[in-house]
Motif scaffolding. Structure first.
Motif, short mmCIF file in Angstrom:
data_model
loop_
_atom_site.label_atom_id
_atom_site.label_comp_id
_atom_site.label_asym_id
_atom_site.label_seq_id
_atom_site.Cartn_x
_atom_site.Cartn_y
_atom_site.Cartn_z
N MET A 51 0.82 -1.27 0.02
CA MET A 51 0.13 0.09 0.02
C MET A 51 0.89 1.29 -0.03
O MET A 51 0.71 2.24 -0.54
N ALA A 53 -5.13 0.77 -2.89
CA ALA A 53 -4.79 1.17 -1.48
C ALA A 53 -5.89 0.83 -0.66
O ALA A 53 -5.83 0.24 0.56
N LEU A 55 -6.30 -2.94 -0.16
CA LEU A 55 -5.31 -3.41 0.85
C LEU A 55 -5.58 -3.04 2.34
O LEU A 55 -5.34 -3.70 3.04
#
Length: 174
Positions: A23, A48, A51
């Motif tokens: 990330m 992101a 994650l």
């Protein structure tokens, strides 16, 4: 058994750490590209976000085993030793039932979402929503591994599997 527990905790920790690193790299690369080229990666924010979801569910068990979740212990502290053990036993049982229910609900929800895809990555939502049953399954395993010392002595374990001594559940004692 202790060795298997340490391997399990270590693997769980490394998985969370790798997700955090991925990330960080994705977001960092996106910021760098945005400022250097005036273009960004169209999938970076989405990756992101997913994650972060996986990190949250995967890391919850690690936090549970060291007593890092918020708890209010007024009732427990007011009870005699036997009452404290019975209360902690009831709490463990209640958590196991709740976590099992959430695994079931998570599987159903992930299956319902398997044919929809994410906007940027075109990844089936099944992989995003699978974080919920996987995370709650990990919570069940972690709770089962710490249940005995938690119920009998009110102790949690450190991340390496050793008992940390008597610890108040959670960070907020009231």
């Amino acid at each position: 058994m202790k060795r298997l527990e340490r391997i399990f905790v270590t693997l769980n920790g490394w998985a969370v750490l790798l997700m955090l690193a991925a990330m960080t790299l994705i977001v960092g690369a996106n910021i760098t590209l945005r400022y250097l080229t005036s273009h960004s990666l169209p999938w970076a924010d989405e990756a992101a976000r997913y994650l972060m979801i996986w990190m949250t569910f995967s890391g919850a068990g690690l936090v549970l085993r060291i007593g890092g979740h918020v708890a209010i212990t007024n009732l427990q502290d007011a009870l005699p030793d036997l009452g404290q053990k019975l209360l902690r036993g009831a709490l463990v049982l209640g958590l196991l039932i709740f976590f099992g229910f959430m695994v079931h609900v998570g599987i159903q929800y992930a299956q319902r979402m398997q044919y929809q895809v994410t906007p940027a990555l075109r990844l089936p939502f099944l992989y995003v929503y699978a974080a919920m049953p996987v995370g709650f399954s990990l919570l069940i395993l972690h709770l089962l591994l710490i249940a005995r010392p938690l119920i009998t002595a009110g102790t949690y374990k450190s991340l390496d599997g050793d008992a940390t001594g008597t610890a108040q559940p959670g960070g907020a004692n009231g």
